[in-house]
Scaffold this motif. Structure first.
Motif, short mmCIF file in Angstrom:
data_model
loop_
_atom_site.label_atom_id
_atom_site.label_comp_id
_atom_site.label_asym_id
_atom_site.label_seq_id
_atom_site.Cartn_x
_atom_site.Cartn_y
_atom_site.Cartn_z
N ASN A 22 0.82 -1.20 0.00
CA ASN A 22 0.00 0.00 0.00
C ASN A 22 0.86 1.26 0.00
O ASN A 22 2.06 1.22 0.30
N PHE A 23 0.24 2.38 -0.34
CA PHE A 23 0.91 3.67 -0.22
C PHE A 23 1.13 3.99 1.26
O PHE A 23 0.27 3.69 2.10
N LEU A 24 2.28 4.57 1.58
CA LEU A 24 2.58 4.96 2.95
C LEU A 24 1.85 6.25 3.27
O LEU A 24 1.98 7.25 2.54
N ILE A 25 1.08 6.27 4.35
CA ILE A 25 0.21 7.40 4.67
C ILE A 25 1.02 8.65 4.96
O ILE A 25 0.65 9.76 4.56
N ARG A 26 2.14 8.53 5.64
CA ARG A 26 2.92 9.69 6.07
C ARG A 26 4.09 9.99 5.15
O ARG A 26 4.99 10.75 5.51
N PHE A 27 4.09 9.40 3.98
CA PHE A 27 5.16 9.63 3.01
C PHE A 27 4.64 10.56 1.91
O PHE A 27 3.50 10.45 1.49
N VAL A 28 5.49 11.50 1.49
CA VAL A 28 5.09 12.48 0.48
C VAL A 28 5.42 11.93 -0.91
O VAL A 28 6.57 11.55 -1.18
N TYR A 29 4.42 11.85 -1.78
CA TYR A 29 4.58 11.38 -3.16
C TYR A 29 4.38 12.57 -4.11
O TYR A 29 3.65 13.52 -3.80
N PRO A 30 4.98 12.51 -5.30
CA PRO A 30 4.74 13.57 -6.29
C PRO A 30 3.26 13.63 -6.69
O PRO A 30 2.60 12.59 -6.78
N ASP A 31 2.76 14.85 -6.92
CA ASP A 31 1.36 15.01 -7.34
C ASP A 31 1.08 14.25 -8.63
O ASP A 31 -0.04 13.81 -8.87
N GLU A 32 2.13 14.10 -9.46
CA GLU A 32 1.95 13.46 -10.76
C GLU A 32 1.41 12.04 -10.61
O GLU A 32 0.61 11.57 -11.44
N ILE A 33 1.82 11.34 -9.56
CA ILE A 33 1.36 9.96 -9.36
C ILE A 33 -0.15 9.93 -9.16
O ILE A 33 -0.87 9.10 -9.73
N THR A 34 -0.66 10.88 -8.35
CA THR A 34 -2.11 10.93 -8.10
C THR A 34 -2.88 11.20 -9.38
O THR A 34 -3.89 10.54 -9.67
#
Length: 633
Positions: A36-48
């Motif tokens: 799963n995606f890590l809740i407290r980890f910052v991902y690039p907006d592009e992924i969303t």
């Protein structure tokens, strides 16, 4: 964007469309990750954005509909994440809820540092209509607001609302935000803003003569500002005056015609809410949390070092209208998330009065930050452990695949569970040896080049392995390959009566494949020997276990091949007799008696037959007797 957004999208798809659909969406979006995606980890907006676009293609649902569905689901996700209590007390009406949403976002920034949350403010039209002003750095997410507002209104306040876009954000046209019109369903009654009616009614109990001096008020509320309709500062708290001396000494800014007065917009700019920074707009939106920040280029004289430096101070608090003077009182506190930020602004905990909860919030934020870091590290560690577990499972699958490829499935299963595999005797099985007759000629032409030799045999045996694959042929087990010899057996480890027929069919298919293969332009020829008899099996070794066959049957099968007619399927007398019984007979088997052949290890010569395929209409099979299929020479 923090991972809880992507995780919410993941849960939305999993609960409504299943895991297989989510895997397709990730593959379409080019998101390669396990778990799963890590809740407290910052991902690039592009992924969303890529996930949403991929969902549109896989689900055949427009992006706005997906985002609106996500907006409604995001409320449920927040409730499941433990924010149900704070959401329930955020406001008694949809409008009050949205007016206080910015305060919740400010609180969450202490838990999720650097979170770039959207901003909301409301303009009341009448008792059941409100204009929602939505500000966001990210484009195209307006449908999320539609779904969220509708869900909140129904779940929290029990009212149906309609939401539509009045004007969309368009920077080229000078529109920096999106406006929504929210209308509650008319239930026949009118909800009055009772709090607006009672404000000020208790004022008659206070005397007109002031009871607290401005100096005392400045001490009681060390962080406050009083300004008039021209934004001129009329009063300032004790601590705020120390941190920003210009507020009390005057500032020569854009209001240079009034050098003795400092003006609010000379020192501050407004971060929240997103609206015009003027007196009338502030008075119209009193029931809102206001966040002000000093200008980036504002030089401030340090009270203790007497040195000029530049630092930003953020203030957060409430605006209160004073109708007696047509002024506004801003009671605020430093908007700091931890002690480090507090020290950078030259503020101290002693500056904060005991009645102000900011002191407790700053101290608690230190604990929150430590807990956040621990939770984030734990989440990353858990994800790494899960990834290691998945890698271990993958390696176990590879190991199992290897073990199951070199051992019979039932034997491999016993070894996998650390169970002993005792030696076992079989009264009758059928064994096949296949030798590559053209191998010697090939080696002489290539001058024994090892690489070409390996490629030559691998090309042949790879085609043979397809026929002995347990999925293709569960009744035959490939024992091993030794040099140019290929060995297979039927009738073990699970005994069955048609073992000779399966080996005969396999031999005919191997001959067909050999006819199709070419090596350096030459045909590949093979010789096969088949023999039936008893033998004993057992697993030898632990580090590299081998499933071995023991008995004279193995020797006779090998010699049937080595003494056999080149390029033919040679069947021993015992194998031939088995092939004639009712369990192994096949009308497509044609035999030609080759004669008596003397073999090492057998006192008397053994009769050998040549097996070929005969094409007969299966409907005429009843006309043929097994003994009639033997052609003697």
């Amino acid at each position: 964007m923090y991972g809880f957004v992507n995780h919410a999208i993941e849960l939305l798809v999993l609960r409504n469309f299943g895991e297989e659909t989510w895997e397709k969406i990730k593959e379409e979006a080019g998101v390669s990750m396990d778990g799963n995606f890590l809740i407290r980890f910052v991902y690039p907006d592009e992924i969303t954005y890529r996930l949403v676009v991929a969902a549109e293609k896989i689900l055949n649902v427009p992006v706005p509909a997906i985002l609106e569905l996500f907006g409604g689901f995001f409320y449920d996700f927040c409730v499941e994440s433990g924010y149900d209590k704070i959401l329930q007390v955020l406001g008694s009406t949809p409008t009050a809820f949205l007016e206080n949403l910015d305060a919740l976002h400010d609180h969450l920034q202490s838990i999720y540092p650097g979170m770039r949350a959207p901003s909301f403010r409301c303009t009341r039209v009448d008792h059941r209509s409100t204009i929602l002003h939505y500000y966001s750095e990210r484009d195209g997410l307006e449908p999320i607001v539609l779904g969220l507002v509708k869900t909140v209104a129904v779940r929290l306040h029990g009212v149906e609302v309609t939401v539509r876009v009045l004007s969309a954000r368009d920077p080229e046209q000078g529109r920096d935000h999106t406006q929504f019109l929210i209308e509650e369903a008319d239930t026949g009654g009118h909800k009055l803003a009772v709090e607006d009616e009672v404000v000020g009614k208790a004022g008659h109990t206070f005397r007109v003569q002031p009871r607290i001096s401005p100096k005392t008020f400045a001490v009681l509320f060390p962080f406050h500002l009083v300004f008039d309709k021209d934004f001129a500062i009329r009063g300032v708290g004790q601590s705020l005056a120390r941190v920003i001396p210009q507020l009390s000494t005057g500032h020569s800014g854009k209001h240079s015609s009034k050098p003795s007065k400092c003006h609010l917009d000379d020192i501050f700019e407004m971060l929240r809410p997103h609206m015009n920074f003027d007196f009338k707009t502030i008075v119209d939106h009193i029931n809102t949390i206001f966040v002000l920040k000093t200008h980036d280029d504002l030089p401030v004289l340090n009270y203790y070092t007497q040195q000029s430096d530049v630092r930003n101070l953020k203030l957060k608090g409430q605006m209160m209208y004073l109708p007696e003077h047509d002024w506004v009182l801003y009671i605020c506190s430093p908007a700091t998330s931890n002690l480090n930020d507090l020290s950078k602004t030259a503020c101290y905990l002693s500056d904060l009065p005991l009645h102000d909860a900011t002191k407790d919030l700053v101290l608690m934020s230190e604990q929150f930050e430590e807990e956040y870091n621990l939770a984030r590290d734990l989440e990353i560690l858990t994800d790494n452990l899960q990834q290691s577990y998945r890698d271990l499972e993958d390696e176990k699958k590879k190991t199992d695949k290897l073990v199951y490829s070199i051992l019979p499935p039932s034997v491999a299963a016993e070894l996998r569970h650390n169970k002993p595999v005792p030696a076992k005797k079989y009264d009758q099985v059928t064994l096949m040896f296949c030798g590559v007759t053209s191998f010697a000629d090939f080696c002489s032409r290539t001058h024994n080049d090892p690489r070409q030799t390996v490629e030559y045999l691998n090309k042949i045996y790879s085609r043979f392995d397809v026929l002995t694959d347990p999925k293709h042929n569960p009744h035959v087990f490939k024992v091993e390959t030794v040099g140019d010899k290929y060995m297979a057996v039927s009738g073990l480890p699970e005994a069955h009566d048609s073992h000779a027929r399966w080996i005969a069919k396999l031999s005919l298919e191997l001959m067909d494949i050999a006819d199709q293969l070419r090596a350096e332009g030459e045909h590949v020829t093979i010789t096969i020997g088949i023999h039936s008899g008893e033998l004993v099996t057992g697993v030898i070794g632990q580090r590299m276990p081998r499933y071995c066959l023991f008995g004279n049957t193995v020797n006779l099968a090998s010699r049937t091949e080595s003494t056999g007619e080149k390029g033919s399927i040679n069947v021993s007398q015992s194998a031939y007799e088995v092939l004639q019984d009712e369990n192994n007979y096949d009308v497509t088997f044609a035999f030609e008696a080759r004669g008596q052949v003397q073999m090492k290890g057998k006192a008397e010569p053994m009769k050998v037959y040549i097996l070929r395929r005969e094409y007969i209409d299966p409907r005429m099979a009843f006309l043929f007797h097994p003994l009639l299929k033997v052609t003697t020479v």
